[in-house]
Each structure stands twice: as structure tokens, then as C-alpha cells.
Design a protein around this motif. Sequence first.
Motif, PDB file in Angstrom:
ATOM      1  N   ILE A 143       1.010  -1.348  -0.064  1.00 11.61           N
ATOM      2  CA  ILE A 143       0.011   0.199   0.074  1.00 11.61           C
ATOM      3  C   ILE A 143       1.169   0.916   0.974  1.00 11.61           C
ATOM      4  N   ARG A 144       1.656   1.119   0.859  1.00  9.54           N
ATOM      5  CA  ARG A 144       2.997   2.840   0.675  1.00  9.54           C
ATOM      6  C   ARG A 144       3.811   2.806  -0.083  1.00  9.54           C
ATOM      7  N   ASN A 145       4.142   1.637  -0.822  1.00  9.40           N
ATOM      8  CA  ASN A 145       5.133   1.970  -1.999  1.00  9.40           C
ATOM      9  C   ASN A 145       4.330   2.407  -3.177  1.00  9.40           C
ATOM     10  N   ALA A 164      -9.018  19.193   2.058  1.00  3.88           N
ATOM     11  CA  ALA A 164      -8.167  18.130   2.538  1.00  3.88           C
ATOM     12  C   ALA A 164      -8.322  16.242   1.353  1.00  3.88           C
ATOM     13  N   ASN A 165      -6.780  16.018   1.874  1.00  2.56           N
ATOM     14  CA  ASN A 165      -6.825  15.229   0.984  1.00  2.56           C
ATOM     15  C   ASN A 165      -7.056  14.329   1.813  1.00  2.56           C
ATOM     16  N   LEU A 166      -8.170  12.384   0.788  1.00  6.44           N
ATOM     17  CA  LEU A 166      -8.299  11.614   2.226  1.00  6.44           C
ATOM     18  C   LEU A 166      -6.792  10.448   1.372  1.00  6.44           C
ATOM     19  N   VAL A 167      -6.057   9.479   2.051  1.00  9.82           N
ATOM     20  CA  VAL A 167      -4.888   9.042   1.480  1.00  9.82           C
ATOM     21  C   VAL A 167      -4.999   7.642   2.212  1.00  9.82           C
ATOM     22  N   GLY A 168      -4.738   6.510   1.880  1.00 11.14           N
ATOM     23  CA  GLY A 168      -4.603   5.388   1.989  1.00 11.14           C
ATOM     24  C   GLY A 168      -5.942   4.503   2.183  1.00 11.14           C
ATOM     25  N   PRO A 221      -2.109   4.964  11.381  1.00 12.27           N
ATOM     26  CA  PRO A 221      -0.605   5.965  11.479  1.00 12.27           C
ATOM     27  C   PRO A 221      -0.100   4.457  10.935  1.00 12.27           C
ATOM     28  N   SER A 222      -0.243   3.476  10.469  1.00 10.24           N
ATOM     29  CA  SER A 222       0.833   3.060   9.159  1.00 10.24           C
ATOM     30  C   SER A 222       1.312   3.853   8.454  1.00 10.24           C
ATOM     31  N   LEU A 223       0.828   4.905   8.186  1.00  9.17           N
ATOM     32  CA  LEU A 223       0.688   4.979   6.651  1.00  9.17           C
ATOM     33  C   LEU A 223       1.629   6.606   6.832  1.00  9.17           C
ATOM     34  N   ARG A 224       2.321   6.639   8.094  1.00 12.62           N
ATOM     35  CA  ARG A 224       3.014   8.031   8.173  1.00 12.62           C
ATOM     36  C   ARG A 224       4.025   8.005   7.763  1.00 12.62           C
ATOM     37  N   PRO A 225       5.077   7.242   6.762  1.00 10.80           N
ATOM     38  CA  PRO A 225       5.927   7.229   5.782  1.00 10.80           C
ATOM     39  C   PRO A 225       5.415   7.844   5.243  1.00 10.80           C
ATOM     40  N   VAL A 226       3.788   7.438   4.450  1.00 12.99           N
ATOM     41  CA  VAL A 226       3.794   7.964   3.319  1.00 12.99           C
ATOM     42  C   VAL A 226       3.395   9.564   3.746  1.00 12.99           C
ATOM     43  N   GLY A 227       2.932   9.617   5.048  1.00 11.61           N
ATOM     44  CA  GLY A 227       2.298  11.596   5.000  1.00 11.61           C
ATOM     45  C   GLY A 227       4.214  12.131   5.166  1.00 11.61           C
TER      46      GLY A 227
END
Length: 357
Positions: A143-145, A164-168, A221-227
Motif C-alpha cells: 500500500i505504501r509503495n 483535504a486529501n483522504l490518503v490510503g 498511523p501505519s501510513l505515517r511514512p507516506v505522510g
Amino acid sequence: MNSNPSPSNSSRFEGCTLTGALSVLTQVRDAVCIVHGPSGCTHHNFSLLHATILANDCVEVPRLLSTRLTENDIIFGGEEALEKTIARALVSSPPPASIFVLSTCIVETIGDDTAAVCARPWGVPVIAVPTAGFLGGVFETGIRNALSSVASLASPAAEVTLAANLVGEKNLEYGVDENAAEIARLLSRLGIGINLRFVRGIATEDAGRLGAAAVNILREPSLRPVGEDLLRRFKTPYVDSFPAGLTGTCRFLEEVGRICGVDASEAVEEERAYQAEMLSRFSDLSGSRVCFRSPHPMLDPDPAAEGISTECAEALGLTVDPEGTAIPLPYPAPVGTAGLRRMLNRWRVLVRGKGRG
């Protein structure tokens, strides 16, 4: 490379990297996804995605192609097969506006230079997405990649809008659109709209709007690297999860308001009143005894889910008792006040044997 066979090494049991990436990339409507590897990898994922989208009342078929690597390709290299498959994708109907090439475990192991093949002048963006779980990735890695790969289609915006963008978003999750609608409702209290659902049901050109939002709202929160990646690319600050719980939903409004320079005090008071009215519909549960348990016997209770459930129980005057009615903890956490309403309806069914409200 992950070679530890111990069951305690949980990354071996957290899903396929390729599937995670496809759950994102197949939501780019005018793109074609090429799975670079044996045909079985594509067949397995096509079947899974097709069954899931049908269950969510969607009849669109994901546009997947396979390079169909054979034993000879695996021995001598599969780059020629990839070139031919990209050429085949370009003449498909309708022609794709972008192509995503997802690497499988076998091509990463044999050393195909997928990125170099994708970088050639094909006439449309052809983007390599690393998805070889055998070399250390899991579903969330995919998902992140994938999100970072779609972000490469965008450039910094000349002007930022109050949106706002809704991400992931979890595209394989039942209720994904209801959750997005709840975020839109909450943001409307602040006078903030949705710029882009990144990535759900968008066209390739829509990705160009990614940098125009004032805030990114991550699904979890697992998407923080994407943020952090989007913060570096576009200087867009982010909130690290969708809102959960009564107080958590109000904190969400406060955080988004702070980031966007909007006074959230009135919005918070309105939401608290809305929550109180919602809770009043479940006053018949007051005095009931309940016991919260993990939704799966092999999993430990989630502290966050316990906190949300305990908060609602206290607000309704329920007693948490080991001998009370068994209530499964929510997974994933219900989003916003609307998510809590759906959760409480399930509680009522278990406690009273009927659902209304």
C-alpha cells in the motif's frame, strides 16, 4: 531477505505485498496494472479483487495484465517479456493513461531491472512499483509503495486550497465509502472540502491535484511514512489517522482546524451536541452488563478499541463486567460518530436481540 521461519516473526503472516499495492493501483480507473511474474500471481489477485469489488456492489473489472513468465524467462531474464507486455497494454482498449508495473518475488530474486524498462519513452507514464514481499515486504508495504508511486504523477501546486486529501483508504474494507462520507461531514463543519481521495476511483490526471490540499488525512498511523513522503514532496501537513471514538472525533476537528488555520471551537460544540443526540437513541441499553473481547481468539485485545468501547459504555451507563454480554471489540475502529452509531446498533442486537436507532 526474511529467512526467519519462527512463527513469532509476524511479517511472514501479514499478507502479500503485491495484493496491497493492487488494492490501491486498480483504483486508478484509466490505468493498466502489469504484474511482472508468473501468471498465477495475477490470477490469484484478480480473483481476490474481483470477488471483493462484487461484494461491494461494484461491477468494474480490474485491468490487470501478466508478463506470464516461463521457466526460460526465469533462467535467462524476463525483461523482454515485460517490454512486450507494456507494448500490449498500450494498444489495449481503451488505451491507458498510465501503466503501473508491479514486480513479483521471482523477478526481484532473479534481478530483472524493471525500473530501467519502465523508464524508456513509452508515450505515457510507466511506473515501476516494488512489490516483492519475499524480500521483506508485507501487505502494508505494498500500500505504501503504491501510494508513493501514484504521487510521482503529481507536482507541487501553484495554489493551495482549503481542502483535504483522504490518503490510503482501505479499498478492500466494507464500508469504505461510508467512512469517507463521515470524514466529509466532519470537515464540512470546518468549511473544508475534499480535494482528492488518494487513491479511490480517480483518473490519472486527478493525481496532479495531490499537492493542492491544505492537509492530508491518513487512514491510519501505519501510513505515517507516506505522510512524511508527501510532506517532503508538497509541504502538505498531515493528520495521522481517521477519527475514532467520541473524544477522538472532537480532537480530530481541533487538529484539522489548527493545521488549516480554522477556529474549530464551534464545530466541536456542534459535534458534541450531535453525539449526545446519537447516544440518546441508545438509552434503552443503560444498566446493561457487557464484557469486551477480542474479535478473534488468537489475537490480544486492541487497547485503542478497548478505550473507544469503554468510553461509549460509560457514556451510555453500561457496566463492564466479566459475566456480562460478550461484545466483540471493533476492528477496524469505527470512524467518527457515524461509525459509533453503527457499532452501537450491533451492541443492541447482542444485548437486546433487536436493532433500531
